[in-house]
Design an enzyme around this catalytic site. Structure first.
Site, short mmCIF file in Angstrom:
data_model
loop_
_atom_site.label_atom_id
_atom_site.label_comp_id
_atom_site.label_asym_id
_atom_site.label_seq_id
_atom_site.Cartn_x
_atom_site.Cartn_y
_atom_site.Cartn_z
N HIS A 99 0.84 -1.21 0.00
CA HIS A 99 0.00 0.00 0.00
C HIS A 99 0.86 1.24 0.00
O HIS A 99 1.96 1.26 0.55
CB HIS A 99 -0.96 0.02 1.20
CG HIS A 99 -0.29 -0.19 2.52
ND1 HIS A 99 0.08 -1.44 2.96
CD2 HIS A 99 0.08 0.67 3.48
CE1 HIS A 99 0.65 -1.35 4.15
NE2 HIS A 99 0.68 -0.06 4.50
N HIS A 101 0.76 5.21 1.15
CA HIS A 101 0.06 6.20 1.98
C HIS A 101 0.12 7.57 1.29
O HIS A 101 1.20 7.99 0.85
CB HIS A 101 0.78 6.39 3.32
CG HIS A 101 0.79 5.20 4.22
ND1 HIS A 101 -0.09 5.08 5.27
CD2 HIS A 101 1.58 4.09 4.26
CE1 HIS A 101 0.17 3.95 5.92
NE2 HIS A 101 1.17 3.33 5.33
#
Ligand code: 5GP
Ligand code: ZN
Length: 140
Positions: A99, A101
């Protein structure tokens, strides 16, 4: 089927505040909200982290970053944005599904994100510096 919290979010088994979705990626609000609007962008394909990330998946993620960053900028009075990706525990990765951010930054010192950048340029020699570059280049 992956027993992974982000895969469960993709499958709709765990609720999330989705802000963007297509066939390849999902973007949703990070529950932690390090700052207002803190968003995660994840590939729909389960990948542990950058060390396993196929180049095409990296491209699918990062080609969507400017659009989502722009939407955050329109939505909130941010003055900057950190784009961060943590890989493995030592680097603060806690969810092992890749992922990125997007962390909006508000007025200097007026958000509570304690992100510090340390300058170590006085701690190594010119030879060390060159040797570091050579060590990396040998594997590319
Ligand atoms: P990491 O530390 O792995 O880079 O970031 C994982 C992030 O996932 C953390 O910022 C954490 O707040 C967020 N997170 C963990 N579980 C959930 C969840 O169930 N829903 C959402 N929206 N975010 C989560
Ligand atoms: Zn997953």
């Amino acid at each position: 089927m992956e027993d992974c919290i982000f895969c469960k979010i993709i499958r709709g088994e765990i609720p999330s505040e989705k802000i963007y979705e297509d066939d390849e990626v999902l973007a949703f609000l990070d529950l932690g909200q390090v700052t207002k609007g803190h968003t995660l962008i994840i590939p729909k394909k389960h990948v542990r982290n950058v060390f396993d990330l196929p180049p095409e998946t990296a491209a699918e993620i990062f080609r969507r970053v400017p659009k989502i960053a722009g939407a955050l900028k329109e939505a909130f009075p941010l003055e900057g944005l950190n784009v961060i990706n943590n890989n493995e525990e030592v680097a603060s990765q806690t969810v092992f599904h890749y992922h990125v951010h997007l962390i909006p930054r508000y007025s200097k010192n007026k958000d509570d994100f304690g992100f510090k950048w340390k300058d170590n340029s006085n701690t190594y020699s010119a030879e060390d510096f060159k040797a570091r570059a050579e060590a990396i280049k040998a594997h590319l």
